[in-house]
Design an enzyme around this catalytic site. Sequence first.
Site, PDB file in Angstrom:
ATOM      1  N   LYS A  22      -3.621 -33.833  -9.754  1.00 47.35           N
ATOM      2  CA  LYS A  22      -3.362 -33.531  -8.336  1.00 47.35           C
ATOM      3  C   LYS A  22      -4.359 -32.518  -7.789  1.00 47.35           C
ATOM      4  O   LYS A  22      -4.946 -32.711  -6.719  1.00 47.35           O
ATOM      5  CB  LYS A  22      -1.941 -32.997  -8.183  1.00 47.35           C
ATOM      6  CG  LYS A  22      -1.612 -32.393  -6.815  1.00 47.35           C
ATOM      7  CD  LYS A  22      -0.196 -31.846  -6.807  1.00 47.35           C
ATOM      8  CE  LYS A  22       0.147 -31.215  -5.464  1.00 47.35           C
ATOM      9  NZ  LYS A  22      -0.362 -29.824  -5.362  1.00 47.35           N
ATOM     10  N   ASN A  23      -4.568 -31.424  -8.506  1.00 46.06           N
ATOM     11  CA  ASN A  23      -5.411 -30.356  -7.972  1.00 46.06           C
ATOM     12  C   ASN A  23      -6.881 -30.759  -7.895  1.00 46.06           C
ATOM     13  O   ASN A  23      -7.616 -30.260  -7.039  1.00 46.06           O
ATOM     14  CB  ASN A  23      -5.239 -29.085  -8.811  1.00 46.06           C
ATOM     15  CG  ASN A  23      -3.860 -28.465  -8.620  1.00 46.06           C
ATOM     16  OD1 ASN A  23      -3.190 -28.716  -7.617  1.00 46.06           O
ATOM     17  ND2 ASN A  23      -3.412 -27.669  -9.579  1.00 46.06           N
ATOM     18  N   ARG A  97      -0.905 -27.897   1.836  1.00 41.65           N
ATOM     19  CA  ARG A  97      -1.765 -26.791   1.424  1.00 41.65           C
ATOM     20  C   ARG A  97      -3.210 -27.245   1.227  1.00 41.65           C
ATOM     21  O   ARG A  97      -4.158 -26.567   1.620  1.00 41.65           O
ATOM     22  CB  ARG A  97      -1.227 -26.197   0.115  1.00 41.65           C
ATOM     23  CG  ARG A  97      -2.056 -25.052  -0.462  1.00 41.65           C
ATOM     24  CD  ARG A  97      -1.838 -23.773   0.281  1.00 41.65           C
ATOM     25  NE  ARG A  97      -2.753 -22.727  -0.170  1.00 41.65           N
ATOM     26  CZ  ARG A  97      -2.836 -21.532   0.387  1.00 41.65           C
ATOM     27  NH1 ARG A  97      -2.077 -21.227   1.409  1.00 41.65           N
ATOM     28  NH2 ARG A  97      -3.677 -20.631  -0.051  1.00 41.65           N
ATOM     29  N   ASP A 121       3.817 -24.996  -1.468  1.00 34.56           N
ATOM     30  CA  ASP A 121       4.941 -24.346  -2.135  1.00 34.56           C
ATOM     31  C   ASP A 121       5.186 -22.951  -1.584  1.00 34.56           C
ATOM     32  O   ASP A 121       4.240 -22.209  -1.297  1.00 34.56           O
ATOM     33  CB  ASP A 121       4.675 -24.242  -3.643  1.00 34.56           C
ATOM     34  CG  ASP A 121       4.763 -25.597  -4.332  1.00 34.56           C
ATOM     35  OD1 ASP A 121       5.550 -26.429  -3.869  1.00 34.56           O
ATOM     36  OD2 ASP A 121       4.038 -25.806  -5.314  1.00 34.56           O
ATOM     37  N   ASP A 321       0.526 -22.546 -13.082  1.00 39.97           N
ATOM     38  CA  ASP A 321       1.363 -23.709 -12.807  1.00 39.97           C
ATOM     39  C   ASP A 321       2.228 -24.116 -14.002  1.00 39.97           C
ATOM     40  O   ASP A 321       3.167 -24.903 -13.838  1.00 39.97           O
ATOM     41  CB  ASP A 321       0.496 -24.902 -12.387  1.00 39.97           C
ATOM     42  CG  ASP A 321       0.046 -24.802 -10.936  1.00 39.97           C
ATOM     43  OD1 ASP A 321       0.581 -23.951 -10.212  1.00 39.97           O
ATOM     44  OD2 ASP A 321      -0.838 -25.570 -10.532  1.00 39.97           O
ATOM     45  N   MET A 343       0.347 -13.840 -10.481  1.00 39.97           N
ATOM     46  CA  MET A 343      -0.328 -14.279  -9.261  1.00 39.97           C
ATOM     47  C   MET A 343       0.597 -14.499  -8.069  1.00 39.97           C
ATOM     48  O   MET A 343       0.186 -14.324  -6.924  1.00 39.97           O
ATOM     49  CB  MET A 343      -1.120 -15.565  -9.555  1.00 39.97           C
ATOM     50  CG  MET A 343      -2.236 -15.342 -10.566  1.00 39.97           C
ATOM     51  SD  MET A 343      -3.171 -16.830 -10.960  1.00 39.97           S
ATOM     52  CE  MET A 343      -4.019 -17.121  -9.399  1.00 39.97           C
TER      53      MET A 343
END
Length: 436
Positions: A22-23, A97, A121, A321, A343
């Site tokens: 996904k990223n 995002r 998110d 993640d 983070m």
Amino acid sequence: MGIFKIEGGIRLKGEITPQGAKNEALQILCAVLLTPEKVTINNIPDIIDINKLITLLGNLGVKIQKNGSGSYTFQADDVNIQYLETEAFKQEGGSLRGSIMIVGPLLARFGRGYIPKPGGDKIGRRRLDTHFEGFINLGAKFRYNREDHFYGVEAPDGLTGANMLLDEASVTGTANIVMAAVLAKGKTTVYNAACEPYLQQLCKMLNSMGANITGVGSNLLTIEGVENLGGCEHRILPDMIEIGSWIGLAAMTRSEITIKDVSWDNLGVIPNTFRKLGITLERRGDDIYIPAHEDGYEVKTDIDGSILTIADAPWPGFTPDLLSIVLVVATQARGDVLIHQKMFESRLFFVDKLIDMGAKIMLCDPHRAVVMGHDFKSQLKATTMSSPDIRAGISLLIAALSAKGTSTIQNIEQIDRGYERIDERLRAIGANIIRA
């Protein structure tokens, strides 16, 4: 809203193949805006966030052709830049995002880029300063409309290379700056750049399009600007977050699972981090084999005997993640683990749902939680819960699959944002999960 009903406590068995990352896909898809030529991308995951971005590209005027499962060809030869100033774009761009990464390519190629405050998110503050400071360093003028949270950068005379030290190793910030710099005049150096495999993939793709980027894989990138880029074909890596999710699932359900085609060389510290929790995983070619953990798994302490601490860090550190997954897995380990989420200050708040299921967790503050493992002597109890974000959602799903009884997970659209057909794929290895 949809729900999952899960009958827990069932041993799973079989093979599962991770989806495309996904990223990485979010970055790669935005890069098609850099050229008027055709770009073919393979292994695109069929998930909500990616499909939203593909729709956004189509509304910008990008021609889109679906070639088959996970394969698309894009051609941005007639981009409607005026669409950026419409109310429709403000709503569409604000729901995702990843939409922030269209700004760099549009700025580089068309001299301007706009974006509403992006969604995503709700895991804490996610600043955009790194992106826009990078664009300003390249010569763009920045403006921000506080009333409707609308950002804009403009460089009608083009961008000029610059030396910059990023204030944080932001993955999306680095990607955005690199995509802007490839068409800038002269040389750009980016120090403290993110160096995740997905960012490396973006740089390799851009180089195949005619860009000149060196230092790929390090935190110092050098970009010699070129006049234009051409088309290419690119394949997206398997999703390392999903791979970590399946490792956690196998351990928590004491199941024998093989994860296929994981691209081991791009997993970094992920396998060893799960091994620290006592989980056995074997490399078989490019697959991960996880045996059924009949006797559970025992946490390894530090060399001096102190409690194991697992913390997130920029690559090649452990990805934030996967901390939610590790936390859930630790609830049935033999031993204690300190989870330190550095983070994001809201990412650990889902632990109250695990506590309701019987997990022994002490939330120290918004960033730290101590997990005291049950060693499978006390099974988690089924409950009804709601998915607050993608990663907490998959963690709660794993907890439900290991729990005694029938659990209900609400707001599963959050899980669907990041995981492709997850209920179908879990049923294929024996899970009792129903979408309703």
